[in-house]
Structure formats: C-alpha cells, structure tokens
Design a protein around this motif. Structure first.
Motif, mmCIF file in Angstrom:
data_model
loop_
_atom_site.group_PDB
_atom_site.id
_atom_site.type_symbol
_atom_site.label_atom_id
_atom_site.label_comp_id
_atom_site.label_asym_id
_atom_site.label_seq_id
_atom_site.Cartn_x
_atom_site.Cartn_y
_atom_site.Cartn_z
ATOM 1 N N GLY A 1 0.744 -1.193 -0.037
ATOM 2 C CA GLY A 1 0.128 -0.151 0.200
ATOM 3 C C GLY A 1 0.903 1.321 -0.194
ATOM 4 O O GLY A 1 0.300 2.395 0.231
ATOM 5 N N VAL A 2 2.121 1.185 -0.151
ATOM 6 C CA VAL A 2 3.143 2.492 -0.326
ATOM 7 C C VAL A 2 2.677 2.960 -1.720
ATOM 8 O O VAL A 2 3.228 2.443 -2.531
ATOM 9 C CB VAL A 2 4.356 2.080 -0.022
ATOM 10 C CG1 VAL A 2 5.221 2.909 0.041
ATOM 11 C CG2 VAL A 2 4.557 1.253 1.643
ATOM 12 N N VAL A 3 2.548 4.380 -1.557
ATOM 13 C CA VAL A 3 2.328 5.046 -2.679
ATOM 14 C C VAL A 3 3.911 5.206 -3.479
ATOM 15 O O VAL A 3 4.607 5.722 -2.960
ATOM 16 C CB VAL A 3 1.656 6.514 -2.545
ATOM 17 C CG1 VAL A 3 1.686 7.323 -3.624
ATOM 18 C CG2 VAL A 3 0.527 6.226 -1.797
ATOM 19 N N LEU A 4 3.846 4.689 -4.840
ATOM 20 C CA LEU A 4 4.989 4.734 -5.453
ATOM 21 C C LEU A 4 4.957 6.074 -6.279
ATOM 22 O O LEU A 4 6.117 6.557 -6.589
ATOM 23 C CB LEU A 4 5.216 3.571 -6.358
ATOM 24 C CG LEU A 4 5.364 2.225 -5.427
ATOM 25 C CD1 LEU A 4 5.355 1.059 -6.472
ATOM 26 C CD2 LEU A 4 6.344 2.197 -4.647
ATOM 27 N N GLU A 5 3.767 6.310 -6.992
ATOM 28 C CA GLU A 5 3.589 7.458 -7.963
ATOM 29 C C GLU A 5 2.337 8.013 -7.665
ATOM 30 O O GLU A 5 1.303 7.243 -7.552
ATOM 31 C CB GLU A 5 4.117 6.926 -9.329
ATOM 32 C CG GLU A 5 4.294 8.139 -10.309
ATOM 33 C CD GLU A 5 4.789 7.638 -11.607
ATOM 34 O OE1 GLU A 5 4.816 8.413 -12.620
ATOM 35 O OE2 GLU A 5 5.252 6.700 -11.678
ATOM 36 N N ARG A 6 2.206 9.462 -7.960
ATOM 37 C CA ARG A 6 0.994 9.961 -8.015
ATOM 38 C C ARG A 6 0.856 11.059 -9.045
ATOM 39 O O ARG A 6 1.876 12.006 -8.995
ATOM 40 C CB ARG A 6 0.576 10.443 -6.680
ATOM 41 C CG ARG A 6 -0.818 11.290 -6.449
ATOM 42 C CD ARG A 6 -1.025 11.989 -5.333
ATOM 43 N NE ARG A 6 -0.359 13.246 -5.213
ATOM 44 C CZ ARG A 6 -0.112 13.839 -4.119
ATOM 45 N NH1 ARG A 6 -0.580 13.599 -2.935
ATOM 46 N NH2 ARG A 6 0.329 15.159 -4.187
ATOM 47 N N ARG A 7 -0.062 10.969 -10.046
ATOM 48 C CA ARG A 7 -0.081 11.917 -11.053
ATOM 49 C C ARG A 7 -1.557 12.618 -10.879
ATOM 50 O O ARG A 7 -2.675 11.960 -10.719
ATOM 51 C CB ARG A 7 0.015 11.122 -12.574
ATOM 52 C CG ARG A 7 1.127 10.623 -12.622
ATOM 53 C CD ARG A 7 2.457 11.553 -13.135
ATOM 54 N NE ARG A 7 3.429 11.146 -13.271
ATOM 55 C CZ ARG A 7 3.712 10.705 -14.880
ATOM 56 N NH1 ARG A 7 2.741 11.046 -15.707
ATOM 57 N NH2 ARG A 7 4.694 10.053 -15.127
ATOM 58 N N ALA B 1 0.322 10.463 -0.600
ATOM 59 C CA ALA B 1 1.168 10.927 -1.400
ATOM 60 C C ALA B 1 2.505 9.916 -1.275
ATOM 61 O O ALA B 1 2.452 8.748 -0.647
ATOM 62 C CB ALA B 1 1.796 12.054 -0.590
ATOM 63 N N PRO B 2 3.503 10.068 -2.357
ATOM 64 C CA PRO B 2 4.699 8.941 -2.463
ATOM 65 C C PRO B 2 5.495 8.906 -1.129
ATOM 66 O O PRO B 2 5.693 9.843 -0.333
ATOM 67 C CB PRO B 2 5.343 9.730 -3.664
ATOM 68 C CG PRO B 2 4.499 10.425 -4.541
ATOM 69 C CD PRO B 2 3.341 10.827 -3.368
ATOM 70 N N GLY B 3 5.673 7.555 -0.837
ATOM 71 C CA GLY B 3 6.255 7.310 0.441
ATOM 72 C C GLY B 3 5.385 6.814 1.419
ATOM 73 O O GLY B 3 5.819 6.593 2.412
ATOM 74 N N PHE B 4 4.167 7.026 1.568
ATOM 75 C CA PHE B 4 3.452 6.791 2.725
ATOM 76 C C PHE B 4 2.269 5.607 2.171
ATOM 77 O O PHE B 4 2.075 5.362 1.225
ATOM 78 C CB PHE B 4 2.418 8.105 2.889
ATOM 79 C CG PHE B 4 3.259 9.019 3.512
ATOM 80 C CD1 PHE B 4 3.725 9.091 4.958
ATOM 81 C CD2 PHE B 4 3.791 10.168 2.978
ATOM 82 C CE1 PHE B 4 4.368 10.160 5.608
ATOM 83 C CE2 PHE B 4 4.700 10.986 3.381
ATOM 84 C CZ PHE B 4 4.888 11.092 4.842
ATOM 85 N N SER B 5 2.148 4.917 3.324
ATOM 86 C CA SER B 5 1.178 3.442 2.998
ATOM 87 C C SER B 5 -0.336 3.862 3.221
ATOM 88 O O SER B 5 -0.435 4.460 4.428
ATOM 89 C CB SER B 5 1.826 2.306 4.003
ATOM 90 O OG SER B 5 0.840 1.344 3.925
ATOM 91 N N TYR B 6 -1.126 3.482 2.145
ATOM 92 C CA TYR B 6 -2.519 3.648 2.453
ATOM 93 C C TYR B 6 -3.001 2.023 2.864
ATOM 94 O O TYR B 6 -4.337 1.892 2.494
ATOM 95 C CB TYR B 6 -3.431 4.147 1.341
ATOM 96 C CG TYR B 6 -3.763 5.680 1.843
ATOM 97 C CD1 TYR B 6 -5.113 5.969 1.720
ATOM 98 C CD2 TYR B 6 -2.997 6.496 2.266
ATOM 99 C CE1 TYR B 6 -5.365 7.349 1.875
ATOM 100 C CE2 TYR B 6 -3.196 7.890 2.456
ATOM 101 C CZ TYR B 6 -4.612 8.164 2.531
ATOM 102 O OH TYR B 6 -5.160 9.294 2.771
#
Length: 609
Positions: free
Chosen positions: A105-111, A127-132
């Motif tokens: 669940g760690v965000v790798l990329e967000r566009r 945001a990138p680096g944080f786990s959802y």
C-alpha cells in the motif's frame, strides 16, 4: 481545506443527499453500537470497517508518521510508468488523481492534474512514500483492494476515517502475469461528487494494461520456468512441481498426492534438490511419508534457482526397531506439545535416531524445548526404562563420575544439557568418557543426547555424535502457541478452569517470542499469578506479551525474517551490504524490512544504508 464547488466532470453519479445521510447514520451506528441496519452498507465496506476497527485505526484524523523508501526502478514501476503517463495525459483537465502503490500500500507514484486536489491529497498523506494499507488508514480504495484481492470502490463516508469523506476512489490489484504474485494497486481518486461509476471499470482496465506491460518485460527466468513446467506436465502423468524463490506451481496429480500439511516441507526440500549437484533428494514429510524429489533446473544464479521437480512418495519403513515398544505413525510426544510442521519434523527426526540408537545433538536457541524433545521421545518409546538428565552447568569431579557410571551401567537414556558451556577441561573429560562407548555395537548401550545453543557446539564433542537435529525457535512454528497455551495454563493452574480468549490468543500468536517456549511459560506464569480462573483477555497479559509483530508470520517468512535481521546485524544496519550478502536486490530487502517490521541499528557513520 474547503473543497471548490466543482461541476461533476468525471462521469456524474452523484448520490442523493438522503442516501448520503443514511450512510452517515450507518457509519455512526457502526462506530458507536457496532451494528448496522441491513441493506444500508455494502458487504465489502462493512467487512473493511470491521477490519479497520480490529486494527484500532483512528476514525477522526489521518496522521501517517512513517515514510517508506521507494524503489524507482522496480519491475512494477518500470511496467506502470508509461501506462500511467498515458492515462494522466488523458485526465489532465479532470479533477482526478492516478495513484500507483506496491503490495504494502505504499504510494510509489501519483499523477494529479488538479492543483486543489493535489494539495488535499498531500494534506491526508495520500502521497509518495506513505502507506494507505487498511491497518494504517482504514477503509479506502488502495488498502481495501489489497485486503479483498479484487477491485473496489469507496465513496465519501464509506471511508473509515472522517477526513477522507470528501473523496471517492476506486482501486484494482495488479498481479504478475507469470508468477501470480500480487505486485500492487492502481487507484483513481477524485472528489466525492465527481465520482462516476466508470471508475471501477477504468481502473480495472488500467491494471490489465500494467499486467500486460509486466508480461512484456518478464525476464527469461520466469518464462523458462513456465515453459519447462508446462512441458513436464504434458509429457508425464506423475506429480510435477515448478518452483522458484517467488513461485510455486503444482499440477493436479501433485495436489491429489501430497497432503497440504506436507507441502511446505516438500517445497523446502525441492529447493534443496535444485541447489544440489545431483538434483536428487529425499524429504521426510510430517505425515510420515518420504518424498523422492528429482529436479531439473530451468535457471540458476547466486542465491537461488528455479526449476521443475518430479515427486514420488514412499511410505515409511513399517518394520519397527528392536527398541520400539509403541507404534507412532505420526509422532505425538506426550510432553512435547505442538503439531506445527517444523516442530513435528524435528520430533520425528529425533524419534528416528532413537530407534536407530544413534547418539544425537539437539541444537537450538535457549528455551526452544531441546530437553523436552529428548525426554518425550524416551517416554514415548521406552517409558519404563531409565532416564538421566545431567546439566553441564554442574560440571565437576562428581559430574564426570556420574557420566561414566551412566555409560557403563547401560540401557536407558542419558541427556547432557548445555554442553557448549563446559570449560575446556570439561569438554576433554566428557570426550574421554564418551569415546569408549560411541562405536559400541551393544544394543543395550544408552542412547545419549547432548543439547547445545544454536551455533555453539564444541567441535571436539560434536565429532562423537553422528547426528545433529535443529530444534526450531517458537517463531518458526508459532501456530503451536494455540496448543501450548492451554497445555501450559493447565500445568500452571493444576487443572483449574482458566481459559484463553481468542483475542488474547491472537496477541500471543503475534509475539516474536525471542525467549521461545520458556518465555511463553513465564509470561503465562505472571498472568496466572493475577488470574486463576475464568477467561484471559488481552488486558490480563503482561506488557512483554504485547510487543507484537504486525501480523503472524508463516514459518518460512519467520526464517527469512531471521536471515535478514542477522545480515543487517552483521553489516551494522547497512541495508545495501545486507542485501548483497543475502543475494537479493536492495529494493527487495527494503520491502521485506518494511513488511516484517524489522528495526535494527543504523549503519555506522559514513555508511550507506
């Protein structure tokens, strides 16, 4: 932050206000009364709310303090990057964000093309680096897709955390098309009123595109293994396995032939076969059968191999030893509680050596039950025979004399504990006492067992024992905690009616138990001192029992976790050096450190972590 009054531009599917009010009331009822009126909440959402509650996720705020390392060049990010870039271009004018996460669940990329939405996502840590993952943030399109292993949509107040109620999201898992491994999640997130029913269909289509890209970039290893496995299945009618460090494939004959309880041991033996020069090995299985495994490597490299294996099962030798007084088709030692795969394999190996009258060293961490296994084997096979346990901590002239007396008297079982603690002169005295008897053919000679801590056996003594059996730490067969707890409680309360609640048992099973069974015993002894009857609940357990891992690890995961910890300690916390030592990529060790919740000292000054 106030949300701007967007006109719905993403395929309008706005919910009537009355439906929104009903959902808000249902959520409140669930949080306050743990009950929801039938039909007001989708089953998928209700199940996720329940999991979120079990994770103790806060409902009123989003605050993620742990930022994880990301690998910008992982197979998933390489495969997804062009797909996400194309989708982001198509949605550049829409208030929607395209988000890629890994399997944790760690965000790798967000566009995100909309600046206001972008700022809001930063505010809620999407945001990138944080786990959802659900265990951190509760019900959401990313974490719930990971838990449910399928596409999911979450609208507004269906989110478990109130701060996410302004958003709507749809997530779909991404699976590796060759290995079948869960790689991550692709997610579309927008403002709640802008959500369209198209989102679930769109996100599933994006996931399939990324999987297609993963297939295109699959290395020759996976494809070679798949080809060899399919060829072997077509040519033969027997049990066929295809294995690699990340993949296990099994044909119908193998599933029919191999008992589920034997499969972990068989796969471990299969990997040994692939890494052995002969490609052939015999594997003792927990059910009592013996598997003959013949392997053919599809690929080999440092730290691993993959290939196809043909398996034949043979029943164990039914002829009992002259010393066998009972028939134990699947050894169940009366004082060695547990039925986990690794524990049973250890007990069966010791029993086999007992029947062959082979002297044996039991090696393992303190508190694992080495003496218990020796005692239980003796009692199960020859309960009326003589048993003597001598502790090396009592070394002296009288102690050596007792050893010699036991060896010369003959018969029974002699257990010598903590041999690794003997001083140099004590080791020599013991070796001198054992030497005249070690090659004796007298069927009445005593069966001798020595116990040592893991990796500490004195070489000059180990040479006198033809066999060594490792006794697994409790964390490698943690499933046995469910059997050990009632057994130990009965001993500690002397039969009083004290039971362990499911919630307390879950806490105990998630502990790493560095002190093994002995630590579990002392924890329960402290607990029993405060409560003698009734039902134990988590609040009754001492603080040390609540130092839990994020989840219960499988035995293989526990072994891998230990190997990573040892490598990190050997390299002063330097992750890159530890990864090199283990033969894995830096990205892989980062992911596994995060997944196992490993915490070790950082690298020395000037080192690269």
């Amino acid at each position: 932050m106030a949300r701007p009054n967007h006109r719905s531009r993403v395929g309008s599917s706005q919910r009537p206000e009355r439906a929104v009010d009903d959902l808000v009331r249902a959520r409140t009822s669930f949080l306050v009364d743990h009950a929801v009126e039938a039909g007001t909440v989708r089953d998928t959402i209700l199940a996720s709310w329940t999991r979120s509650q079990e994770w103790d996720v806060a409902t009123d705020d989003v605050e993620l303090s742990c930022e994880y390392d990301r690998d910008p060049d992982s197979p998933l990010t390489r495969a997804a990057k062009p797909v996400i870039a194309d989708i982001a271009d198509q949605l550049a004018t829409e208030p929607v964000s395209v988000i890629l996460t890994d399997a944790d669940g760690v965000v790798l990329e967000r566009r995100t093309g909309d600046s206001t939405l972008n700022q809001h996502l930063d505010k809620v840590w999407l945001a990138p680096g944080f786990s959802y993952a659900e265990r951190y943030i509760g019900t959401n399109g990313i974490g719930t897709a990971l838990e449910g292993r399928g596409p999911v949509q979450v609208y507004g107040h269906e989110h478990y955390v109130e701060n996410l109620a302004d958003l709507a999201c749809a997530g779909a898992p991404i699976w590796h098309p060759v290995t079948g491994k869960l790689m991550g999640v692709i997610d579309l997130t927008c403002w709640r009123p802008d959500a369209g029913r198209f989102m679930a269909m769109a996100v599933s289509r994006i996931a399939r595109q990324i999987e297609g890209s993963l297939l295109d970039q699959s290395g020759p290893r996976e494809l070679a293994l798949l080809h060899d496995y399919l060829t072997a299945c077509q040519r033969g009618r027997g049990a066929v396995l295809g294995v690699s460090p990340d993949l296990v494939m099994m044909n119908d004959k193998a599933r029919e032939l191999i008992d589920p309880s034997d499969q972990v041991a068989l796969v471990a033996g299969a990997m040994e076969a692939l890494n052995s020069p002969s490609r052939l090995t015999l594997v003792d299985l927990p059910s009592g059968s013996v598997a003959r495994v013949q392997g053919r490597a599809s690929w080999t490299e440092r730290g691993g191999a993959g290939g196809v294996l043909h398996v034949q099962l043979a029943a164990p030798d039914p002829t009992p030893s002259a010393h066998a007084t009972t028939t134990l088709p699947q050894l169940a030692l009366p004082a060695a509680v547990g039925s986990g795969l690794r524990w049973m394999k250890c007990c069966q190996a010791v029993d086999r050596h007992f029947q062959n009258r082979e002297w044996v060293v039991l090696e393992g961490e303190p508190g694992t039950g080495k003496t218990t296994v020796a005692r239980a084997t003796h009692q199960a096979r020859t309960p009326a025979a003589h048993l003597r346990v001598l502790d090396a901590d009592d070394y002296g002239a009288r102690w050596v004399a007792d050893i010699i007396e036991e060896l010369e008297t003959g018969g029974g079982t002699l257990v010598i504990t903590h041999v690794d603690r003997l001083p140099a002169e004590g080791r020599q005295a013991l070796a001198d006492a054992l030497e005249p008897h070690r090659e004796s053919t007298d069927p009445e000679r005593p069966w001798v067992v020595a116990t040592v801590d893991a990796g500490r056996g004195p070489a000059e003594l180990l040479e006198l024992f033809p066999r060594t059996v490792p006794v697994p730490p409790l964390r490698h067969h943690v499933e046995d905690v469910a059997e050990l707890v009632p057994h130990l409680l009965a001993r500690l309360t002397r039969g009083h009616d004290l039971t362990c609640s499911p919630d307390a048992l879950r806490v105990l099973m998630r502990n790493r138990w560095p002190g093994n069974v002995e630590q579990l015993y002392h924890v329960l002894r402290k607990t029993v001192a405060r409560r003698r009857a009734g039902e134990l609940v988590p609040a009754d357990l001492p603080a040390e029992a609540r130092a839990v891992t994020r989840r219960v690890l499988t035995p293989l995961e526990a072994i891998e976790c230990d190997a990573i910890v040892d490598a990190l300690l050997d390299n002063a916390g330097n992750k890159a050096e530890a990864a090199r030592q283990l033969g894995m990529s830096r990205a892989t060790i980062y992911r596994k450190i995060r997944g196992y919740g490993i915490s070790v000292p950082g690298p020395a000054a000037g080192g690269r972590g």
